[in-house]
Enzyme design. Structure first.
Site, mmCIF file in Angstrom:
data_model
loop_
_atom_site.group_PDB
_atom_site.id
_atom_site.type_symbol
_atom_site.label_atom_id
_atom_site.label_comp_id
_atom_site.label_asym_id
_atom_site.label_seq_id
_atom_site.Cartn_x
_atom_site.Cartn_y
_atom_site.Cartn_z
ATOM 1 N N ILE A 161 0.841 -1.206 0.000
ATOM 2 C CA ILE A 161 0.000 0.000 0.000
ATOM 3 C C ILE A 161 0.873 1.252 0.000
ATOM 4 C CG2 ILE A 161 -1.757 1.314 1.245
ATOM 5 C CD1 ILE A 161 -2.834 -1.404 2.302
ATOM 6 N N THR A 239 -3.517 5.344 7.920
ATOM 7 C CA THR A 239 -4.472 4.443 7.269
ATOM 8 C C THR A 239 -4.076 2.997 7.564
ATOM 9 O OG1 THR A 239 -3.265 5.107 5.264
ATOM 10 C CG2 THR A 239 -5.562 5.738 5.393
ATOM 11 N N ARG A 241 -3.427 0.948 11.464
ATOM 12 C CA ARG A 241 -4.251 0.570 12.621
ATOM 13 C C ARG A 241 -4.100 1.614 13.721
ATOM 14 N NH1 ARG A 241 -6.253 -2.409 9.416
ATOM 15 N NH2 ARG A 241 -6.372 -4.677 9.487
ATOM 16 N N GLU A 270 -9.975 1.462 18.385
ATOM 17 C CA GLU A 270 -10.517 0.644 17.299
ATOM 18 C C GLU A 270 -12.021 0.393 17.502
ATOM 19 O OE1 GLU A 270 -7.389 -2.565 17.484
ATOM 20 O OE2 GLU A 270 -7.240 -2.032 15.375
ATOM 21 N N HIS A 294 -12.536 3.554 9.693
ATOM 22 C CA HIS A 294 -11.842 2.382 9.146
ATOM 23 C C HIS A 294 -12.505 1.981 7.815
ATOM 24 C CE1 HIS A 294 -9.311 -1.422 10.120
ATOM 25 N NE2 HIS A 294 -9.321 -1.166 8.833
ATOM 26 N N ALA A 296 -11.003 2.914 4.740
ATOM 27 C CA ALA A 296 -10.057 3.104 3.632
ATOM 28 C C ALA A 296 -10.157 1.981 2.605
ATOM 29 C CB ALA A 296 -8.629 3.211 4.176
#
Ligand SMILES: NC(=O)c1ccc[n+]([C@@H]2O[C@H](COP(=O)([O-])OP(=O)(O)OC[C@H]3O[C@@H](n4cnc5c(N)ncnc54)[C@H](O)[C@@H]3O)[C@@H](O)[C@H]2O)c1
Length: 350
Positions: A161, A239, A241, A270, A294, A296
């Site tokens: 990524i 992007t 955690r 989270e 979350h 993305a």
């Protein structure tokens, strides 16, 4: 002797896609039975899937306790790339194959989202939007905004990524540096970034994009000392955690001006893993941070790919074909004491 006429069963332990139509077409189309549940705990997984031939899981923990209770499971497929919800060692001990979805199912989505957060924070999109809605039609409501081109984008990790982010950064004339202790410097250079240490990354980045996996090593890797050494004009994008960043330190950094802004696709607690979550995190009170849920990885196409791949993977294994993305194939082959064509030939993907 095994009953060759028994219809094999696939249990989806949990899903948040609204329905299981994609999976049903693939699994029932192959002559297998499908049952879907909303497991939250390992006991739920045991109740739903004890006698399943295959399990597909999204967030539900399939740990050693659940795995030891399974009577005939051949494969556990993860909807996604990370297999941290599955105790892979326990599965290996029981001779159960674990599969994942290769990370290109959402690589472009996440890279686009990282750039969107970076650009949105740098161009003060949220501040401008709030100001215009409040009747203030003034470019000054976004002050200060700095030119993006020729600034330095720092990437924490240089995996798939991060490399996709690096390719996009070229279009904005950004200089890219990257810190990835597990990647040879020459590989980083060949792909268009300058390899640097973590300290150099923190010192030089105008935009710091975090794309490392969450591990013991990266948990709270970005805390008070790291944020204090960044530029006061820097923008942090996460992007990866949430727990890689200490939210308490980040709140202090954003409210006291150690850094200028942030774009976060996850926060430390989270929320997706918390029952009855409410936005009590003080970061939600700051206007120099953009927060997305979350999301993305999300696009309609990515979601379709991940569902199709996971369902097809269990069908392949249960119908005697090799898995395309096995995580523990070599280890399971050792456990079973012989090569098994169903285990696939790909390298383990951890
Ligand atoms: N927000 C989302 O929707 C979303 C979606 C997909 C992935 N992710 C996150 O992105 C992460 C990376 O995904 P990827 O597909 O690029 O993975 P990848 O496996 O291709 O790359 C991970 C890279 O991280 C590097 N790394 C490991 N420890 C490091 C450390 N301490 N410091 C710096 N680099 C380190 C590895 O060497 C590797 O190059 C995933 O682990 C996941 O947490 C988030």
């Amino acid at each position: 002797m095994a009953d060759q006429t028994r219809q094999k069963t696939v249990v989806i332990a949990d899903y948040d896609y609204g329905d299981v139509d994609v999976e049903r077409a693939i699994i029932e189309g192959a002559g297998l039975r499908l049952s879907a549940a909303h497991c939250k705990t390992e006991d739920d997984v045991i109740a739903a899937a004890r006698d399943a031939d295959a399990i597909i899981a999204q967030y539900a923990t399939v740990g050693a306790k659940a795995i030891d209770a399974l009577t005939r499971c051949e494969v556990i497929a993860r909807y996604g790339t990370g297999t941290d919800i599955v105790d892979v060692d326990a599965a290996t001990r029981r001779g159960i194959l674990v599969t994942n979805v290769p990370n290109d199912w959402c690589e472009n989505e996440v890279a686009n989202h990282a750039m969107t957060l970076l650009l949105g924070a740098a161009r003060k999109l949220c501040q401008y939007d709030q100001a215009t809605r409040a009747g203030r039609w003034q470019w000054q409501t976004g002050e200060p905004i700095h030119r993006i081109s020729d600034r330095t984008l720092g990437l924490l990790s240089f995996g798939a990524i991060a490399q996709a982010v690096c390719r996009r950064a070229a279009g904005f004339s950004l200089r890219v540096i990257a810190s990835d202790p597990y990647m040879p410097a020459a590989d980083i250079t060949d792909r268009g970034a300058v390899p640097v240490s973590l300290e150099e990354l923190l010192d030089q980045s105008d935009y710091l994009a975090i794309q490392a996996p969450l591990t013991k090593e990266t948990h709270h890797l970005i805390g008070e000392p790291e944020l204090r050494r960044m530029k006061p004009t820097a923008i942090l994008v996460n992007t990866a955690r949430g727990p890689i960043v200490s939210d308490q330190a980040l709140y202090q950094a954003l409210s006291e001006g150690w850094i200028a802004g942030a774009g976060l696709d996850d926060i430390e607690e989270e929320p997706a893993k918390v029952h009855d979550w409410t936005p009590a995190n003080p970061l939600f009170g700051l206007d120099n941070v953009i927060i997305t849920p979350h999301a993305a990885y999300y696009s309609e196409e990515a979601i379709h790919t991940v569902r199709d791949f996971a369902a097809s993977e269990v069908v392949r294994v249960l119908t005697g074909q090799p898995a395309l993305s096995p995580v523990n194939a070599a280890q399971v082959a050792n456990t079973r004491g012989a090569a098994n064509p169903r285990l696939g030939t790909g390298p383990p993907v951890w």
